[in-house]
Design a protein around this motif. Structure first.
Motif, PDB file in Angstrom:
ATOM      1  N   ARG A 105       0.840  -1.206   0.000  1.00  0.00           N
ATOM      2  CA  ARG A 105       0.000   0.000   0.000  1.00  0.00           C
ATOM      3  C   ARG A 105       0.876   1.257   0.000  1.00  0.00           C
ATOM      4  O   ARG A 105       0.590   2.231  -0.686  1.00  0.00           O
ATOM      5  CB  ARG A 105      -0.963  -0.006   1.181  1.00  0.00           C
ATOM      6  N   VAL A 108       2.264   1.830  -3.503  1.00  0.00           N
ATOM      7  CA  VAL A 108       1.339   2.500  -4.428  1.00  0.00           C
ATOM      8  C   VAL A 108       1.490   4.010  -4.307  1.00  0.00           C
ATOM      9  O   VAL A 108       1.527   4.721  -5.315  1.00  0.00           O
ATOM     10  CB  VAL A 108      -0.120   2.058  -4.187  1.00  0.00           C
ATOM     11  N   SER A 109       1.612   4.506  -3.102  1.00  0.00           N
ATOM     12  CA  SER A 109       1.809   5.939  -2.897  1.00  0.00           C
ATOM     13  C   SER A 109       3.121   6.390  -3.541  1.00  0.00           C
ATOM     14  O   SER A 109       3.184   7.413  -4.226  1.00  0.00           O
ATOM     15  CB  SER A 109       1.806   6.252  -1.401  1.00  0.00           C
ATOM     16  N   THR A 112       2.853   6.412  -7.399  1.00  0.00           N
ATOM     17  CA  THR A 112       2.071   7.540  -7.893  1.00  0.00           C
ATOM     18  C   THR A 112       2.951   8.781  -7.996  1.00  0.00           C
ATOM     19  O   THR A 112       2.908   9.509  -8.984  1.00  0.00           O
ATOM     20  CB  THR A 112       0.871   7.807  -6.974  1.00  0.00           C
ATOM     21  N   ASN A 166       2.123  -1.735  -9.760  1.00  0.00           N
ATOM     22  CA  ASN A 166       2.404  -0.587 -10.633  1.00  0.00           C
ATOM     23  C   ASN A 166       1.227  -0.303 -11.562  1.00  0.00           C
ATOM     24  O   ASN A 166       0.929   0.851 -11.850  1.00  0.00           O
ATOM     25  CB  ASN A 166       3.671  -0.813 -11.452  1.00  0.00           C
ATOM     26  N   SER A 169      -1.251   1.595  -9.511  1.00  0.00           N
ATOM     27  CA  SER A 169      -0.819   2.963  -9.215  1.00  0.00           C
ATOM     28  C   SER A 169      -0.773   3.836 -10.455  1.00  0.00           C
ATOM     29  O   SER A 169      -0.856   5.055 -10.356  1.00  0.00           O
ATOM     30  CB  SER A 169       0.548   2.958  -8.518  1.00  0.00           C
ATOM     31  N   GLU A 176     -10.152   8.318  -4.657  1.00  0.00           N
ATOM     32  CA  GLU A 176      -9.192   7.510  -3.913  1.00  0.00           C
ATOM     33  C   GLU A 176      -9.828   6.203  -3.454  1.00  0.00           C
ATOM     34  O   GLU A 176      -9.167   5.163  -3.415  1.00  0.00           O
ATOM     35  CB  GLU A 176      -8.667   8.297  -2.716  1.00  0.00           C
ATOM     36  N   GLN A 179      -9.385   3.626  -6.065  1.00  0.00           N
ATOM     37  CA  GLN A 179      -8.040   3.078  -6.066  1.00  0.00           C
ATOM     38  C   GLN A 179      -7.888   2.048  -4.953  1.00  0.00           C
ATOM     39  O   GLN A 179      -7.304   0.987  -5.155  1.00  0.00           O
ATOM     40  CB  GLN A 179      -6.995   4.180  -5.914  1.00  0.00           C
ATOM     41  N   LEU A 183      -6.933  -1.804  -5.594  1.00  0.00           N
ATOM     42  CA  LEU A 183      -5.748  -2.349  -4.938  1.00  0.00           C
ATOM     43  C   LEU A 183      -6.123  -3.554  -4.081  1.00  0.00           C
ATOM     44  O   LEU A 183      -5.405  -4.560  -4.068  1.00  0.00           O
ATOM     45  CB  LEU A 183      -5.052  -1.277  -4.092  1.00  0.00           C
TER      46      LEU A 183
END
Length: 194
Positions: A105, A108-109, A112, A166, A169, A176, A179, A183
């Motif tokens: 998780r 992913v941030s 991005t 990936n 992301s 959000e 997303q 995810l």
């Protein structure tokens, strides 16, 4: 020269050099946080003045820490990679699947933000190779631990996981929450189901 005078250019070990003084370090970190958010939202051409405003510092402070946009891109990238590596080391107390999921998780941030600055620093291939190696060294043991505990599928490699995450992301989600749902579905595909 101090990092605040020369900028946080990566040394051969590719780490972000923070200023020694506490107030200068707070400004530096506020600029990195603001740049991460602004680049993720507005892309690599985002306003440096807007970043300074978001960090609650003046533009001169931004340029004192990051003499060029390139310095700022590199510092944000390296800071994210270092944070991912540190986070992996701090997840030992969690159950294997929970540790892997928490790290992915966070990844992913990172991804991005990375896509917003990738092209801007792509000519620094050695930095990306080092960053990729750090990510693999941090994340692969988490996957192997989850696989060893029977919590993650044994037939997936760490590269498979990175491609999947990936992909999540890199999508342009409207919300959000969307997303997070996608995810969660991707993570469910990695999880072992007995």
């Amino acid at each position: 020269m101090a990092a605040s005078e020369s900028g946080p250019r990566a040394e051969p070990g590719f780490t972000v050099r923070r200023p020694a003084r506490a107030d200068a370090r707070r400004n530096f970190d506020a600029l990195l946080d603001a740049a991460r958010e602004v680049f993720a939202a507005d892309g690599a051409d985002a306003s440096l003045e807007g970043i300074a405003r978001r960090a609650a510092v003046n533009i001169a402070t931004l340029y004192r820490n990051f003499p060029t946009r390139q310095h700022l891109f590199e510092a944000v990238y390296l800071d994210e990679v270092e944070a991912l590596a540190l986070m992996a080391a701090e997840l030992d107390s969690l159950e294997p699947w929970d540790a892997l999921e928490s790290w992915l998780r966070q990844f992913v941030s990172y991804a991005t933000t990375k896509k917003a600055i990738y092209d801007a620093i792509a000519h620094r291939a050695e930095m990306f190779v080092t960053g990729r190696d750090m990510i693999h060294a941090a994340g692969r043991p988490l996957l192997e631990r989850a696989q060893g505990a029977g919590k993650a599928r044994a037939d997936v490699s760490f590269d498979d996981v990175l491609f999947l995450v990936n992909g999540v992301s890199g999508a342009n989600f409207v919300q959000e929450a969307q997303q997070d749902r996608v995810l969660a579905m991707a993570l469910d595909g990695i999880k072992a189901h007995k």
